[in-house]
Design an enzyme around this catalytic site. Structure first.
Site, short mmCIF file in Angstrom:
data_model
loop_
_atom_site.label_atom_id
_atom_site.label_comp_id
_atom_site.label_asym_id
_atom_site.label_seq_id
_atom_site.Cartn_x
_atom_site.Cartn_y
_atom_site.Cartn_z
N ASP A 16 -17.88 6.71 -101.75
CA ASP A 16 -18.39 6.87 -100.39
C ASP A 16 -17.85 5.77 -99.47
O ASP A 16 -17.62 4.63 -99.91
CB ASP A 16 -19.93 6.83 -100.42
CG ASP A 16 -20.53 7.47 -99.18
OD1 ASP A 16 -19.78 8.05 -98.37
OD2 ASP A 16 -21.77 7.39 -99.02
N ARG A 20 -16.06 5.70 -92.76
CA ARG A 20 -16.45 4.46 -92.06
C ARG A 20 -15.31 3.44 -92.10
O ARG A 20 -15.03 2.75 -91.12
CB ARG A 20 -17.72 3.87 -92.70
CG ARG A 20 -18.99 4.47 -92.14
CD ARG A 20 -20.17 4.18 -93.01
NE ARG A 20 -20.19 5.05 -94.17
CZ ARG A 20 -21.00 4.91 -95.20
NH1 ARG A 20 -21.85 3.90 -95.23
NH2 ARG A 20 -20.98 5.76 -96.20
N TRP A 21 -14.65 3.36 -93.24
CA TRP A 21 -13.52 2.44 -93.40
C TRP A 21 -12.46 2.74 -92.33
O TRP A 21 -11.93 1.84 -91.68
CB TRP A 21 -12.93 2.59 -94.81
CG TRP A 21 -11.80 1.68 -95.14
CD1 TRP A 21 -11.90 0.44 -95.72
CD2 TRP A 21 -10.40 1.92 -94.92
NE1 TRP A 21 -10.64 -0.10 -95.89
CE2 TRP A 21 -9.71 0.79 -95.40
CE3 TRP A 21 -9.67 2.97 -94.37
CZ2 TRP A 21 -8.33 0.69 -95.35
CZ3 TRP A 21 -8.28 2.87 -94.31
CH2 TRP A 21 -7.63 1.73 -94.79
N ARG A 29 -10.21 9.82 -89.89
CA ARG A 29 -10.97 9.85 -91.15
C ARG A 29 -10.08 10.12 -92.36
O ARG A 29 -10.26 9.53 -93.42
CB ARG A 29 -12.08 10.90 -91.07
CG ARG A 29 -13.19 10.55 -90.10
CD ARG A 29 -14.23 11.66 -90.07
NE ARG A 29 -14.78 11.90 -91.39
CZ ARG A 29 -15.78 11.19 -91.94
NH1 ARG A 29 -16.35 10.22 -91.26
NH2 ARG A 29 -16.20 11.45 -93.15
N SER A 61 -17.45 17.78 -102.53
CA SER A 61 -18.69 18.46 -102.92
C SER A 61 -18.73 19.87 -102.33
O SER A 61 -17.99 20.18 -101.39
CB SER A 61 -19.90 17.66 -102.44
OG SER A 61 -20.04 17.80 -101.04
N ASN A 64 -19.12 19.67 -98.73
CA ASN A 64 -18.03 19.15 -97.88
C ASN A 64 -17.26 20.23 -97.12
O ASN A 64 -16.54 19.93 -96.17
CB ASN A 64 -17.04 18.31 -98.71
CG ASN A 64 -17.58 16.95 -99.12
OD1 ASN A 64 -17.16 16.37 -100.13
ND2 ASN A 64 -18.53 16.42 -98.35
N ARG A 184 -22.18 4.27 -106.82
CA ARG A 184 -21.94 4.84 -105.49
C ARG A 184 -21.63 3.70 -104.54
O ARG A 184 -22.43 2.76 -104.40
CB ARG A 184 -23.15 5.62 -104.97
CG ARG A 184 -22.85 6.22 -103.59
CD ARG A 184 -23.99 6.99 -103.01
NE ARG A 184 -23.56 7.69 -101.81
CZ ARG A 184 -23.96 8.90 -101.45
NH1 ARG A 184 -24.82 9.54 -102.20
NH2 ARG A 184 -23.53 9.46 -100.34
N GLU A 203 -27.14 4.36 -116.10
CA GLU A 203 -27.43 3.19 -115.26
C GLU A 203 -26.80 3.45 -113.90
O GLU A 203 -25.70 4.03 -113.81
CB GLU A 203 -26.81 1.93 -115.88
CG GLU A 203 -27.41 1.56 -117.21
CD GLU A 203 -28.90 1.25 -117.12
OE1 GLU A 203 -29.34 0.65 -116.12
OE2 GLU A 203 -29.64 1.60 -118.07
C1 FPP Z 1 -16.64 10.31 -99.08
O1 FPP Z 1 -16.45 9.42 -98.00
C2 FPP Z 1 -15.35 10.74 -99.63
C3 FPP Z 1 -14.92 12.03 -99.72
C4 FPP Z 1 -15.74 13.17 -99.28
C5 FPP Z 1 -13.58 12.39 -100.24
C6 FPP Z 1 -13.07 11.49 -101.33
C7 FPP Z 1 -11.73 11.92 -101.74
C8 FPP Z 1 -10.72 11.10 -102.08
C9 FPP Z 1 -10.83 9.62 -102.08
C10 FPP Z 1 -9.46 11.70 -102.51
C11 FPP Z 1 -9.36 11.65 -104.01
C12 FPP Z 1 -8.26 12.51 -104.45
C13 FPP Z 1 -7.70 12.47 -105.68
C14 FPP Z 1 -6.69 13.47 -106.02
C15 FPP Z 1 -8.07 11.45 -106.67
P1 FPP Z 1 -16.97 9.85 -96.54
O2 FPP Z 1 -15.85 10.59 -95.87
O3 FPP Z 1 -18.25 10.62 -96.67
O4 FPP Z 1 -17.20 8.47 -95.90
P2 FPP Z 1 -18.28 8.11 -94.76
O5 FPP Z 1 -19.63 8.28 -95.40
O6 FPP Z 1 -17.97 6.70 -94.42
O7 FPP Z 1 -18.06 9.06 -93.63
#
Ligand code: FPP
Length: 237
Positions: A16, A20-21, A29, A61, A64, A184, A203
């Site tokens: 997660d 924000r990053w 995003r 998810s 998403n 998380r 855990e």
């Molecule tokens: C949640 O951060 C992150 C996701 C919904 C996507 C994560 C996917 C990847 C890092 C790509 C991985 C791919 C491979 C093939 C390993 P968020 O967008 O909800 O962050 P936020 O809460 O700060 O908005």
């Protein structure tokens, strides 16, 4: 890396904080998700060094799909690009890639790249990287229940024969042990429909760090935190 206490066999991560990053840096995003793939790469290598056998990451998810189409499309492209680009390194490093979640909603192209990466890496015995894609626990349990109901209706399975083990074996995760440690990132303290059945005795650890900033040292810290926990599984010492 000290050896005295057990290390988790299976670590599962809710990655997660990508959005924000990116926002903190004035970026789009999807750039946060690209940076998030770098973190997966780092953490996978570190986990393998520790001797962790399964690393599951929550990459997309079932909820998403409700994000803006632009972000969903960018994520689909990123999944394809990442699995294609990373496959040679995964093979080289003995990493097996597996996918959990319901695939039929993905395009033919996405399914093709995922299946190809799974097939090409199937000899990997060092660590298994599990991508949870179009995954949610409730949906996984719904599919498992339906599957068992069909077997009962066809007279192949007696209702009394349904045990916890039967259910575990009907889930997408049947090929691996339950997670020992669920992380998380970004300071949010909830499981958001991730491995709910499987995390009964896991855990939990909720570091503040955003996923793209998660380093090898953060993973080492996770292992240390885990090793200091007293796991009793509902028993007494
Ligand atoms: C949640 O951060 C992150 C996701 C919904 C996507 C994560 C996917 C990847 C890092 C790509 C991985 C791919 C491979 C093939 C390993 P968020 O967008 O909800 O962050 P936020 O809460 O700060 O908005």
């Amino acid at each position: 890396m000290s050896e005295q206490k057990p290390i988790p066999q299976h670590v599962a991560i809710i990655m997660d904080g990508n959005g924000r990053w990116a926002e903190q840096r004035g970026k789009e995003r999807y750039e946060g998700h690209i940076a998030g793939v770098e973190s997966v790469r780092r953490v996978l290598r570190r986990a393998a060094k520790w001797g962790v056998k399964y690393l599951t990451v929550y990459a997309f998810s079932t909820e998403n799909w409700g994000r803006p189409a632009e972000e969903v499309n960018a994520l689909m492209e990123l999944f394809c690009k990442s699995v294609v680009n990373e496959t040679p390194a995964l093979i080289e490093e003995g990493v097996r890639l597996r996918v959990i979640g319901e695939r039929s909603r993905f395009s033919q192209k996405v399914r093709h790249y995922l299946e190809e990466a799974e097939r090409k890496t199937e000899e990997g015995h060092c660590i298994t990287l599990v991508l949870a894609l179009n995954y949610s626990s409730r949906d996984e349990i719904r599919r498992a229940v339906r599957h068992l109901a069909v077997r009962v209706a066809e007279g192949e399975l007696q209702p009394e024969a349904i045990t916890e083990e039967t259910i575990s074996r009907s889930l997408d995760t049947a090929f691996m042990p339950d997670p020992d440690l669920v992380i998380r990132t970004s300071g949010e303290c909830r499981l958001s429909n991730f491995l709910l059945w499987q995390s009964s005795y896991a855990e939990l650890w909720f570091p503040e760090v955003l996923w793209p900033d998660f380093t090898e040292e953060d993973f080492d810290r996770a292992i240390e935190v885990y090793r200091h926990r007293d796991r009793r599984f509902g028993l007494v010492k």
